[in-house]
Design a protein around this motif. Structure first.
Motif, PDB file in Angstrom:
ATOM      1  N   TRP A 108     -64.689  -8.456  29.744  1.00 27.76           N
ATOM      2  CA  TRP A 108     -64.567  -9.427  28.670  1.00 27.76           C
ATOM      3  C   TRP A 108     -65.756 -10.376  28.728  1.00 27.76           C
ATOM      4  O   TRP A 108     -66.397 -10.513  29.758  1.00 27.76           O
ATOM      5  CB  TRP A 108     -63.277 -10.226  28.819  1.00 27.76           C
ATOM      6  N   THR A 109     -66.029 -11.033  27.621  1.00 26.83           N
ATOM      7  CA  THR A 109     -67.103 -12.023  27.605  1.00 26.83           C
ATOM      8  C   THR A 109     -66.522 -13.378  27.255  1.00 26.83           C
ATOM      9  O   THR A 109     -65.515 -13.474  26.544  1.00 26.83           O
ATOM     10  CB  THR A 109     -68.183 -11.666  26.560  1.00 26.83           C
ATOM     11  N   ASP A 112     -68.921 -18.491  23.150  1.00 26.90           N
ATOM     12  CA  ASP A 112     -69.806 -19.648  23.070  1.00 26.90           C
ATOM     13  C   ASP A 112     -69.020 -20.847  22.554  1.00 26.90           C
ATOM     14  O   ASP A 112     -67.978 -20.699  21.909  1.00 26.90           O
ATOM     15  CB  ASP A 112     -70.967 -19.370  22.112  1.00 26.90           C
ATOM     16  N   LYS A 113     -69.523 -22.026  22.803  1.00 26.57           N
ATOM     17  CA  LYS A 113     -68.946 -23.254  22.253  1.00 26.57           C
ATOM     18  C   LYS A 113     -69.282 -23.326  20.763  1.00 26.57           C
ATOM     19  O   LYS A 113     -70.278 -22.761  20.308  1.00 26.57           O
ATOM     20  CB  LYS A 113     -69.506 -24.491  22.959  1.00 26.57           C
ATOM     21  N   ILE A 114     -68.461 -24.027  20.000  1.00 26.04           N
ATOM     22  CA  ILE A 114     -68.726 -24.200  18.570  1.00 26.04           C
ATOM     23  C   ILE A 114     -69.794 -25.275  18.413  1.00 26.04           C
ATOM     24  O   ILE A 114     -69.566 -26.444  18.693  1.00 26.04           O
ATOM     25  CB  ILE A 114     -67.449 -24.588  17.810  1.00 26.04           C
ATOM     26  N   THR A 115     -70.974 -24.830  17.991  1.00 26.69           N
ATOM     27  CA  THR A 115     -72.110 -25.734  17.760  1.00 26.69           C
ATOM     28  C   THR A 115     -72.788 -25.330  16.457  1.00 26.69           C
ATOM     29  O   THR A 115     -72.443 -24.294  15.865  1.00 26.69           O
ATOM     30  CB  THR A 115     -73.135 -25.638  18.908  1.00 26.69           C
ATOM     31  N   LEU A 116     -73.761 -26.101  16.043  1.00 29.65           N
ATOM     32  CA  LEU A 116     -74.518 -25.742  14.847  1.00 29.65           C
ATOM     33  C   LEU A 116     -75.236 -24.417  15.069  1.00 29.65           C
ATOM     34  O   LEU A 116     -75.245 -23.546  14.193  1.00 29.65           O
ATOM     35  CB  LEU A 116     -75.528 -26.847  14.498  1.00 29.65           C
ATOM     36  N   SER A 119     -72.771 -21.557  14.946  1.00 27.48           N
ATOM     37  CA  SER A 119     -72.315 -21.390  13.564  1.00 27.48           C
ATOM     38  C   SER A 119     -73.354 -20.645  12.733  1.00 27.48           C
ATOM     39  O   SER A 119     -73.018 -19.761  11.939  1.00 27.48           O
ATOM     40  CB  SER A 119     -72.021 -22.750  12.935  1.00 27.48           C
ATOM     41  N   LEU A 120     -74.624 -20.999  12.918  1.00 28.08           N
ATOM     42  CA  LEU A 120     -75.691 -20.288  12.212  1.00 28.08           C
ATOM     43  C   LEU A 120     -75.776 -18.837  12.661  1.00 28.08           C
ATOM     44  O   LEU A 120     -76.034 -17.934  11.853  1.00 28.08           O
ATOM     45  CB  LEU A 120     -77.032 -21.000  12.415  1.00 28.08           C
ATOM     46  N   LYS A 121     -75.542 -18.606  13.946  1.00 28.32           N
ATOM     47  CA  LYS A 121     -75.560 -17.237  14.467  1.00 28.32           C
ATOM     48  C   LYS A 121     -74.405 -16.414  13.879  1.00 28.32           C
ATOM     49  O   LYS A 121     -74.562 -15.226  13.593  1.00 28.32           O
ATOM     50  CB  LYS A 121     -75.486 -17.267  15.994  1.00 28.32           C
ATOM     51  N   ILE A 122     -73.254 -17.040  13.673  1.00 25.32           N
ATOM     52  CA  ILE A 122     -72.122 -16.366  13.042  1.00 25.32           C
ATOM     53  C   ILE A 122     -72.485 -15.969  11.614  1.00 25.32           C
ATOM     54  O   ILE A 122     -72.232 -14.842  11.189  1.00 25.32           O
ATOM     55  CB  ILE A 122     -70.866 -17.269  13.033  1.00 25.32           C
ATOM     56  N   ILE A 123     -73.084 -16.891  10.878  1.00 24.60           N
ATOM     57  CA  ILE A 123     -73.476 -16.608   9.496  1.00 24.60           C
ATOM     58  C   ILE A 123     -74.474 -15.454   9.463  1.00 24.60           C
ATOM     59  O   ILE A 123     -74.335 -14.514   8.673  1.00 24.60           O
ATOM     60  CB  ILE A 123     -74.060 -17.872   8.831  1.00 24.60           C
ATOM     61  N   PRO A 133     -70.705 -10.607  20.106  1.00 28.02           N
ATOM     62  CA  PRO A 133     -69.599 -10.504  21.066  1.00 28.02           C
ATOM     63  C   PRO A 133     -69.159 -11.824  21.677  1.00 28.02           C
ATOM     64  O   PRO A 133     -68.021 -11.963  22.089  1.00 28.02           O
ATOM     65  CB  PRO A 133     -70.139  -9.583  22.160  1.00 28.02           C
ATOM     66  N   THR A 134     -70.031 -12.805  21.735  1.00 26.77           N
ATOM     67  CA  THR A 134     -69.659 -14.085  22.340  1.00 26.77           C
ATOM     68  C   THR A 134     -69.436 -15.167  21.280  1.00 26.77           C
ATOM     69  O   THR A 134     -69.574 -16.350  21.562  1.00 26.77           O
ATOM     70  CB  THR A 134     -70.733 -14.547  23.348  1.00 26.77           C
ATOM     71  N   ALA A 135     -69.081 -14.749  20.069  1.00 27.09           N
ATOM     72  CA  ALA A 135     -68.846 -15.703  18.984  1.00 27.09           C
ATOM     73  C   ALA A 135     -67.745 -16.684  19.363  1.00 27.09           C
ATOM     74  O   ALA A 135     -66.765 -16.314  20.006  1.00 27.09           O
ATOM     75  CB  ALA A 135     -68.453 -14.954  17.712  1.00 27.09           C
ATOM     76  N   PRO A 136     -67.904 -17.938  18.981  1.00 23.08           N
ATOM     77  CA  PRO A 136     -66.876 -18.926  19.299  1.00 23.08           C
ATOM     78  C   PRO A 136     -65.580 -18.639  18.551  1.00 23.08           C
ATOM     79  O   PRO A 136     -65.592 -18.007  17.497  1.00 23.08           O
ATOM     80  CB  PRO A 136     -67.473 -20.245  18.829  1.00 23.08           C
TER      81      PRO A 136
END
Length: 147
Positions: A108-109, A112-116, A119-123, A133-136
């Motif tokens: 498991w991984t 990440d913490k929820i940061t700007l 969030s941009l990486k999610i988008i 894989p390490t999306a908050p």
């Protein structure tokens, strides 16, 4: 991904888009056709959708769950706004360090913490259909404690 899975995913996405278009048109036809001019009806449709999706429906859900599901109900976690979250179907007893070590050992991984930046990486990953894989994950609460 095999061909059958691709076809199923495409069909599901197409169905969701079709349902959204039909539902949106129905709302427009029932409520807005006679009062809106063509110049502003798209704008008002979007505003109505935003208000319903992000203000009215979540608040109705919050009120209903507060009335019918007390805080001590163990079946579901809640978001920070009090809206029902994920089902609770797993209980692990141990220290935080032991549990994290066991999960990491199983592959498991840690998210990440929820940061700007995250969030941009999610988008970016969503728009480019890439894995993250390490999306908050959103914070969920059980018995008023952050999980």
């Amino acid at each position: 991904m095999d061909q059958k899975t691709k076809i199923i995913n495409f069909t599901a996405r197409t169905f969701r888009v079709l349902v959204a278009v039909v539902f949106g048109y129905t709302i427009y036809d029932l409520f807005f056709r006679n009062i809106l001019t063509r110049k502003i009806h798209i704008f008002l449709y979007i505003v109505t959708w935003l208000i319903l999706s992000y203000l009215i429906i979540p608040n109705i859900t919050k009120i209903i769950t507060t009335i019918y599901l007390p805080e001590y109900f163990i079946g579901r976690s809640r978001t920070s706004d009090g809206v029902l979250g994920d089902s609770v179907n797993l209980l692990i007893d141990g220290s935080k360090e032991d549990i994290e070590a066991a999960f990491l050992k199983m592959g498991w991984t840690k998210s990440d913490k929820i940061t700007l930046r995250s969030s941009l990486k999610i988008i970016k990953s969503s728009l480019l259909h890439q894995s993250y894989p390490t999306a908050p994950v959103s914070s969920l609460f059980l018995f008023s404690k952050k999980q």
